[in-house]
Design a protein around this motif. Sequence first.
Motif, mmCIF file in Angstrom:
data_model
loop_
_atom_site.group_PDB
_atom_site.id
_atom_site.type_symbol
_atom_site.label_atom_id
_atom_site.label_comp_id
_atom_site.label_asym_id
_atom_site.label_seq_id
_atom_site.Cartn_x
_atom_site.Cartn_y
_atom_site.Cartn_z
ATOM 1 N N THR A 71 -45.729 92.322 -105.971
ATOM 2 C CA THR A 71 -45.825 91.098 -105.139
ATOM 3 C C THR A 71 -47.529 91.352 -104.566
ATOM 4 O O THR A 71 -48.163 90.553 -104.541
ATOM 5 C CB THR A 71 -45.008 90.791 -104.107
ATOM 6 N N HIS A 72 -47.628 92.526 -103.909
ATOM 7 C CA HIS A 72 -49.003 92.839 -103.258
ATOM 8 C C HIS A 72 -49.905 92.825 -104.701
ATOM 9 O O HIS A 72 -51.218 92.305 -104.146
ATOM 10 C CB HIS A 72 -48.864 94.180 -102.960
ATOM 11 N N ALA A 73 -49.636 93.624 -105.503
ATOM 12 C CA ALA A 73 -50.608 93.499 -106.872
ATOM 13 C C ALA A 73 -51.274 92.036 -107.136
ATOM 14 O O ALA A 73 -52.440 91.707 -107.284
ATOM 15 C CB ALA A 73 -49.946 94.194 -108.016
ATOM 16 N N LEU A 74 -50.198 90.959 -107.239
ATOM 17 C CA LEU A 74 -50.566 89.883 -107.692
ATOM 18 C C LEU A 74 -51.394 88.961 -106.715
ATOM 19 O O LEU A 74 -52.503 87.938 -107.050
ATOM 20 C CB LEU A 74 -49.362 88.917 -107.959
ATOM 21 N N LEU A 77 -54.909 90.097 -107.123
ATOM 22 C CA LEU A 77 -55.837 89.310 -108.150
ATOM 23 C C LEU A 77 -56.250 88.092 -107.604
ATOM 24 O O LEU A 77 -57.215 87.653 -108.406
ATOM 25 C CB LEU A 77 -54.725 89.204 -109.353
ATOM 26 N N MET A 78 -55.739 87.351 -106.674
ATOM 27 C CA MET A 78 -56.148 86.181 -106.117
ATOM 28 C C MET A 78 -57.230 86.371 -105.227
ATOM 29 O O MET A 78 -57.993 85.125 -104.948
ATOM 30 C CB MET A 78 -54.941 85.457 -105.604
ATOM 31 N N ASP A 79 -57.447 87.504 -104.672
ATOM 32 C CA ASP A 79 -58.630 87.717 -103.570
ATOM 33 C C ASP A 79 -59.819 87.387 -104.163
ATOM 34 O O ASP A 79 -60.332 87.992 -105.363
ATOM 35 C CB ASP A 79 -58.683 89.165 -103.053
ATOM 36 N N GLY A 80 -60.705 86.532 -103.361
ATOM 37 C CA GLY A 80 -62.054 86.237 -103.868
ATOM 38 C C GLY A 80 -62.008 85.142 -104.959
ATOM 39 O O GLY A 80 -63.383 84.894 -105.343
ATOM 40 N N MET A 81 -60.932 84.468 -105.492
ATOM 41 C CA MET A 81 -61.169 83.433 -106.447
ATOM 42 C C MET A 81 -61.309 82.156 -105.428
ATOM 43 O O MET A 81 -60.628 81.963 -104.624
ATOM 44 C CB MET A 81 -59.814 83.486 -107.160
ATOM 45 N N ALA A 86 -61.976 81.129 -113.086
ATOM 46 C CA ALA A 86 -61.194 81.263 -114.073
ATOM 47 C C ALA A 86 -60.548 82.572 -114.251
ATOM 48 O O ALA A 86 -60.944 83.323 -113.892
ATOM 49 C CB ALA A 86 -61.690 80.445 -115.317
ATOM 50 N N PHE A 87 -59.469 82.598 -114.748
ATOM 51 C CA PHE A 87 -58.763 83.876 -115.279
ATOM 52 C C PHE A 87 -58.702 83.895 -116.773
ATOM 53 O O PHE A 87 -58.849 82.990 -117.508
ATOM 54 C CB PHE A 87 -57.327 83.923 -114.921
ATOM 55 N N ALA A 88 -59.032 85.106 -117.429
ATOM 56 C CA ALA A 88 -59.012 85.280 -118.742
ATOM 57 C C ALA A 88 -58.026 86.665 -119.091
ATOM 58 O O ALA A 88 -57.828 87.609 -118.162
ATOM 59 C CB ALA A 88 -60.262 85.388 -119.390
ATOM 60 N N ALA A 89 -57.614 86.725 -120.236
ATOM 61 C CA ALA A 89 -56.989 88.059 -120.750
ATOM 62 C C ALA A 89 -56.890 87.633 -122.153
ATOM 63 O O ALA A 89 -56.935 86.672 -122.741
ATOM 64 C CB ALA A 89 -55.507 87.869 -120.255
ATOM 65 N N HIS A 90 -56.535 89.112 -122.723
ATOM 66 C CA HIS A 90 -56.417 89.088 -124.312
ATOM 67 C C HIS A 90 -55.147 88.869 -124.629
ATOM 68 O O HIS A 90 -54.236 89.691 -124.119
ATOM 69 C CB HIS A 90 -57.007 90.309 -124.749
ATOM 70 N N ASN A 91 -54.712 87.861 -125.284
ATOM 71 C CA ASN A 91 -53.533 87.301 -125.430
ATOM 72 C C ASN A 91 -52.742 86.932 -124.327
ATOM 73 O O ASN A 91 -51.971 87.488 -123.566
ATOM 74 C CB ASN A 91 -52.480 88.447 -126.193
ATOM 75 N N TYR A 104 -55.695 77.994 -111.166
ATOM 76 C CA TYR A 104 -57.034 78.186 -111.732
ATOM 77 C C TYR A 104 -56.800 78.005 -113.472
ATOM 78 O O TYR A 104 -55.590 78.611 -113.936
ATOM 79 C CB TYR A 104 -57.487 79.667 -111.607
ATOM 80 N N PRO A 105 -57.759 77.614 -114.169
ATOM 81 C CA PRO A 105 -57.687 77.655 -115.763
ATOM 82 C C PRO A 105 -57.726 79.095 -116.210
ATOM 83 O O PRO A 105 -58.337 80.025 -115.630
ATOM 84 C CB PRO A 105 -58.952 76.805 -116.292
#
Length: 228
Positions: A71-74, A77-81, A86-91, A104-105
């Motif tokens: 929960t803290h980790a996620l 990830l949202m900090d500063g957005m 947008a978010f991106a990832a491979h697969n 976010y897209p």
Amino acid sequence: MKIRVIDFETTGTPDDEVKAICEVGYTDLTDDWVVHDPVGFLVNPGHPIPPETRAVHHISDADVADAVTPTHALKVLMDGMVDGDAFAAHNAAFEQAFFGGGNYPWICTYKCAQHLFPDAPRHTNQVLRYWLGGLNDQLDQSKAMPPHRAAPDSYVTAHILSRLVFASNVPELIRLTTAPVLLKKVTFGKHRGSLWQNLPADYLQWIAYKSDLGPDEKHTARHYLGGR
């Protein structure tokens, strides 16, 4: 804008009954198309890490014993957005099974590479790292290694994303992320290695309308049937 490229190491796949994040990595690509330094940290998944997944990333239960919660980790990830990011990832479908990313897209660099770099021998981030001319030479190897760890993989993927942006544009990459891919070579069955355009019509008919293959295969079969 900012595109936050993320990568997870996990204790299982999205289809497993028990699974959670055990490491988070992210690398920001900003609108001047600068790839920033990767950020990575361990996560306590709340259950033992199976040997099958530990064999991939080599993260142990002892490594994550004092780490942050998923929960803290996620939240990190949202900090500063902000709006327009947008978010991106491979697969990206894999990461999205653990993290929705709010409103976010998303950009899937794997899917976009399939669309824009159809001649690549494979579309994993490590293959693209060496196939895209000069890309590996641009990497700070101390940040890009080792593979199968979250921060280095996010850093490599961010550089692949920068190539995709120059080959297209961000709105188009967002669109291509959910668009079916027109495949080039068959990767299954008796015609493995053949070009889709050379497949017999009856086999294309079976793939398009009777098989349980995925949307990319069905889309490709229908595409080549339409030209006959």
